[in-house]
Design a protein around this motif. Structure first.
Motif, PDB file in Angstrom:
ATOM      1  N   LYS A  26     -26.536   0.683  20.935  1.00 50.88           N
ATOM      2  CA  LYS A  26     -26.257   2.043  21.391  1.00 50.88           C
ATOM      3  C   LYS A  26     -25.904   2.110  22.873  1.00 50.88           C
ATOM      4  N   SER A  27     -26.215   1.057  23.641  1.00 52.63           N
ATOM      5  CA  SER A  27     -25.992   1.118  25.082  1.00 52.63           C
ATOM      6  C   SER A  27     -24.984   0.120  25.622  1.00 52.63           C
ATOM      7  N   GLY A  29     -21.800  -0.475  25.067  1.00 49.14           N
ATOM      8  CA  GLY A  29     -20.481   0.071  25.427  1.00 49.14           C
ATOM      9  C   GLY A  29     -20.496   0.711  26.802  1.00 49.14           C
ATOM     10  N   TRP A  30     -21.513   1.525  27.053  1.00 44.19           N
ATOM     11  CA  TRP A  30     -21.615   2.184  28.354  1.00 44.19           C
ATOM     12  C   TRP A  30     -21.851   1.165  29.467  1.00 44.19           C
ATOM     13  N   ILE A  31     -22.691   0.182  29.211  1.00 47.39           N
ATOM     14  CA  ILE A  31     -23.006  -0.831  30.221  1.00 47.39           C
ATOM     15  C   ILE A  31     -21.772  -1.654  30.563  1.00 47.39           C
ATOM     16  N   GLN A  32     -21.012  -2.055  29.565  1.00 46.45           N
ATOM     17  CA  GLN A  32     -19.797  -2.832  29.847  1.00 46.45           C
ATOM     18  C   GLN A  32     -18.762  -1.998  30.586  1.00 46.45           C
ATOM     19  N   THR A  33     -18.603  -0.739  30.222  1.00 48.02           N
ATOM     20  CA  THR A  33     -17.683   0.144  30.940  1.00 48.02           C
ATOM     21  C   THR A  33     -18.112   0.297  32.395  1.00 48.02           C
ATOM     22  N   PHE A  34     -19.401   0.454  32.621  1.00 44.81           N
ATOM     23  CA  PHE A  34     -19.931   0.560  33.979  1.00 44.81           C
ATOM     24  C   PHE A  34     -19.656  -0.719  34.773  1.00 44.81           C
ATOM     25  N   GLU A  44     -17.272  -8.790  31.097  1.00 40.33           N
ATOM     26  CA  GLU A  44     -17.783  -8.196  29.861  1.00 40.33           C
ATOM     27  C   GLU A  44     -18.702  -9.143  29.100  1.00 40.33           C
ATOM     28  N   THR A  47     -21.936  -9.663  30.996  1.00 42.11           N
ATOM     29  CA  THR A  47     -22.694  -8.416  30.932  1.00 42.11           C
ATOM     30  C   THR A  47     -23.367  -8.265  29.572  1.00 42.11           C
ATOM     31  N   TRP A  51     -27.325  -8.092  29.325  1.00 44.11           N
ATOM     32  CA  TRP A  51     -27.876  -6.843  28.799  1.00 44.11           C
ATOM     33  C   TRP A  51     -28.701  -7.079  27.533  1.00 44.11           C
TER      34      TRP A  51
END
Length: 83
Positions: A26-27, A29-34, A44, A47, A51
């Motif tokens: 759930k997290s 995608g946001w972490i990689q975008t950040f 990526e 990360t 993560w």
């Protein structure tokens, strides 16, 4: 006391096995975008690995602390109730 710690560790491993993958999925995608937005492309894969380890550690240590506290407080409650 070592039995309580052993039980807390064992239960924390079970919770980590069941809880870390949903947190990660759930997290991530946001972490990689950040990470791409702040550190550039090419991070990526690293990360994702870091993560994953962080998610597992978070779930394990939070659940171990919670379970250990609950076991100790439950024991104290039983002892005060019956003694």
């Amino acid at each position: 006391m070592s039995s309580i710690q052993g039980l807390a560790n064992t239960l924390a491993l079970v919770v980590t096995f069941l809880g870390a993958p949903p947190l990660y999925s759930k997290s991530i995608g946001w972490i990689q975008t950040f990470a791409v937005g702040h550190y550039g492309y090419g991070v990526e894969d690293m990360t994702a690995l870091v993560w994953g380890v962080i998610c597992a550690a978070l779930v394990f240590f939070i659940s171990r602390a919670s379970i250990s506290t609950a076991l100790v407080m439950g024991g104290i409650a039983l002892a005060t109730r019956f003694l």
